[in-house]
Scaffold this active site. Sequence first.
Site, PDB file in Angstrom:
ATOM      1  N   LYS A   1     -80.854  46.240  64.513  1.00 35.36           N
ATOM      2  CA  LYS A   1     -81.308  46.663  63.145  1.00 35.36           C
ATOM      3  C   LYS A   1     -82.307  46.283  62.340  1.00 35.36           C
ATOM      4  CE  LYS A   1     -79.509  45.302  59.023  1.00 35.36           C
ATOM      5  NZ  LYS A   1     -79.559  45.070  58.552  1.00 35.36           N
TER       6      LYS A   1
ATOM      7  N   THR B   1     -80.338  43.053  53.808  1.00 39.14           N
ATOM      8  CA  THR B   1     -81.899  43.509  54.974  1.00 39.14           C
ATOM      9  C   THR B   1     -82.210  44.870  55.009  1.00 39.14           C
ATOM     10  OG1 THR B   1     -81.658  41.140  56.326  1.00 39.14           O
ATOM     11  CG2 THR B   1     -83.130  43.142  56.914  1.00 39.14           C
TER      12      THR B   1
ATOM     13  N   LYS C   1     -89.160  40.092  54.648  1.00 35.89           N
ATOM     14  CA  LYS C   1     -88.135  39.395  55.718  1.00 35.89           C
ATOM     15  C   LYS C   1     -88.274  39.955  57.322  1.00 35.89           C
ATOM     16  CE  LYS C   1     -83.639  38.793  56.979  1.00 35.89           C
ATOM     17  NZ  LYS C   1     -83.088  37.327  57.705  1.00 35.89           N
TER      18      LYS C   1
HETATM   19  P1  NAP Z   1     -71.067  41.490  56.914  1.00 36.12           P
HETATM   20  O1  NAP Z   1     -70.231  40.135  56.706  1.00 36.12           O
HETATM   21  O2  NAP Z   1     -70.512  42.094  57.975  1.00 36.12           O
HETATM   22  O3  NAP Z   1     -70.529  41.374  55.636  1.00 36.12           O
HETATM   23  C1  NAP Z   1     -71.020  42.615  55.142  1.00 36.12           C
HETATM   24  C2  NAP Z   1     -70.484  43.553  53.792  1.00 36.12           C
HETATM   25  O4  NAP Z   1     -70.955  44.521  53.213  1.00 36.12           O
HETATM   26  C3  NAP Z   1     -68.774  43.326  53.632  1.00 36.12           C
HETATM   27  O5  NAP Z   1     -68.655  42.593  52.510  1.00 36.12           O
HETATM   28  C4  NAP Z   1     -68.881  44.861  53.259  1.00 36.12           C
HETATM   29  O6  NAP Z   1     -66.679  45.555  53.722  1.00 36.12           O
HETATM   30  C5  NAP Z   1     -69.777  45.423  53.320  1.00 36.12           C
HETATM   31  N1  NAP Z   1     -70.394  47.125  53.464  1.00 36.12           N
HETATM   32  C6  NAP Z   1     -71.049  47.650  54.684  1.00 36.12           C
HETATM   33  N2  NAP Z   1     -70.897  48.485  54.540  1.00 36.12           N
HETATM   34  C7  NAP Z   1     -70.285  48.701  53.291  1.00 36.12           C
HETATM   35  C8  NAP Z   1     -70.120  50.178  52.488  1.00 36.12           C
HETATM   36  N3  NAP Z   1     -70.981  50.806  53.195  1.00 36.12           N
HETATM   37  N4  NAP Z   1     -69.796  50.401  51.716  1.00 36.12           N
HETATM   38  C9  NAP Z   1     -69.212  49.019  50.383  1.00 36.12           C
HETATM   39  N5  NAP Z   1     -69.456  47.968  51.074  1.00 36.12           N
HETATM   40  C10 NAP Z   1     -69.870  48.211  52.671  1.00 36.12           C
HETATM   41  O7  NAP Z   1     -72.380  40.727  57.318  1.00 36.12           O
HETATM   42  P2  NAP Z   1     -73.452  39.646  56.789  1.00 36.12           P
HETATM   43  O8  NAP Z   1     -73.202  39.421  57.235  1.00 36.12           O
HETATM   44  O9  NAP Z   1     -72.811  39.247  55.234  1.00 36.12           O
HETATM   45  O10 NAP Z   1     -74.389  40.221  56.846  1.00 36.12           O
HETATM   46  C11 NAP Z   1     -75.116  40.639  55.308  1.00 36.12           C
HETATM   47  C12 NAP Z   1     -76.575  41.284  54.870  1.00 36.12           C
HETATM   48  O11 NAP Z   1     -76.818  40.388  54.927  1.00 36.12           O
HETATM   49  C13 NAP Z   1     -76.632  41.499  56.385  1.00 36.12           C
HETATM   50  O12 NAP Z   1     -77.887  43.250  55.769  1.00 36.12           O
HETATM   51  C14 NAP Z   1     -77.650  40.706  57.270  1.00 36.12           C
HETATM   52  O13 NAP Z   1     -78.899  41.678  57.822  1.00 36.12           O
HETATM   53  C15 NAP Z   1     -77.791  39.920  56.370  1.00 36.12           C
HETATM   54  N6  NAP Z   1     -78.316  38.645  56.581  1.00 36.12           N
HETATM   55  C16 NAP Z   1     -77.022  37.854  57.669  1.00 36.12           C
HETATM   56  C17 NAP Z   1     -77.635  36.647  58.230  1.00 36.12           C
HETATM   57  C18 NAP Z   1     -76.285  36.605  58.626  1.00 36.12           C
HETATM   58  O14 NAP Z   1     -76.318  35.354  59.304  1.00 36.12           O
HETATM   59  N7  NAP Z   1     -75.457  36.638  58.992  1.00 36.12           N
HETATM   60  C19 NAP Z   1     -78.394  36.919  58.225  1.00 36.12           C
HETATM   61  C20 NAP Z   1     -79.412  37.094  57.025  1.00 36.12           C
HETATM   62  C21 NAP Z   1     -79.573  37.952  56.532  1.00 36.12           C
HETATM   63  P3  NAP Z   1     -66.413  44.839  54.320  1.00 36.12           P
HETATM   64  O15 NAP Z   1     -65.289  43.820  54.121  1.00 36.12           O
HETATM   65  O16 NAP Z   1     -65.421  46.400  53.989  1.00 36.12           O
HETATM   66  O17 NAP Z   1     -66.869  45.488  56.118  1.00 36.12           O
END
Ligand code: NAP
Length: 292
Positions: free
Chosen positions: A240, A97, A172
């Site tokens: 965010k 997102t 979104k």
């Molecule tokens: P998360 O668990 O924090 O995972 C984020 C991932 O991105 C991790 O693999 C992290 O690597 C990687 N990452 C972050 N910054 C990076 C960088 N600068 N370079 C390389 N890799 C990087 O987050 P998530 O919940 O999966 O969410 C991911 C996205 O989906 C976000 O944009 C969020 O808004 C969206 N989303 C989430 C949900 C939800 O319910 N969680 C629902 C809808 C949409 P590391 O392992 O090294 O930290």
Amino acid sequence: MAKVAFLGLGVMGFPMAGHLAAKGHEVAVYNRTEAKARAWTEKHGGRHAATPRAAVEGAELVMACVGNDDDLAQVCRGADGALAGMGKGAVFVDHTTVSARITRELAEEARSAGVGFVDAPVSGGQAGAENGVLSIMCGGDADDYSRAEPVMGAYGRTVKRLGETGAGQIAKMMNQIAIAGLVQGLAEALRFGEKAGMDGKAVVEVISQGAAGSWQMANRHETMLDGKFDYGFAVDWMRKDLGICLETANEIGAPLPVTALIDQFYKDVQAMGGGRWDTSSLIARLRKLSDA
Ligand code: NAP
């Protein structure tokens, strides 16, 4: 079956990439913290790479699900970035997102490199990713989309192209705007009932069947009443997203008075130490206000 790379194995990306492998696609993964990439290949096979560029080598489709605008730019750009390694005709599918602005910038850079780009943010949370039933809102060129769509079906139940580049991210934003005020309304109703001495769960049994019913009411009222906020999308992520909505609203001249207010309420929740609580924690803020 396609040759696919998946960048970002977080709460969402780990199970999404797992569904690709389960469908029989050849999957290479990259994660900034390598231990997670190793854990993924131990569970699902495939290969993991040390950089986005190495992961995307030979891939027809490259999926990413990282954090915010800067994170997406980091995995795409630079000598080790995905765009440097993708072959002509491959398609980059972004499930993060992010803003429509970074989306349009990166889509343009991809186009210059002969690479397609589909913005494809998701809704449905961790459970949706694990069960492979996400809603996916897409923007981009129709040909690029038609190549990505069948592969996204591994983890998406409702997948739709809604317009050109950026349309998925705008959709979104509409999703998050629609949720923000609704959760506050639900929190106010439940806290109001508590203060009036009502049995909230009994009340919801009745009113959820009428015009007040919603997914949030059905799935979150119980945990909200119990003060448990460990069931989904985190407040830090919501801020965010609301920041992106408010910035875009400013650019296009769309008023978002309630969304702006709820964003400030979530700021209060962060100050209470609730950055990692789920978004239904707005009720904790009301309890704090009304217990004071
Ligand atoms: P998360 O668990 O924090 O995972 C984020 C991932 O991105 C991790 O693999 C992290 O690597 C990687 N990452 C972050 N910054 C990076 C960088 N600068 N370079 C390389 N890799 C990087 O987050 P998530 O919940 O999966 O969410 C991911 C996205 O989906 C976000 O944009 C969020 O808004 C969206 N989303 C989430 C949900 C939800 O319910 N969680 C629902 C809808 C949409 P590391 O392992 O090294 O930290």
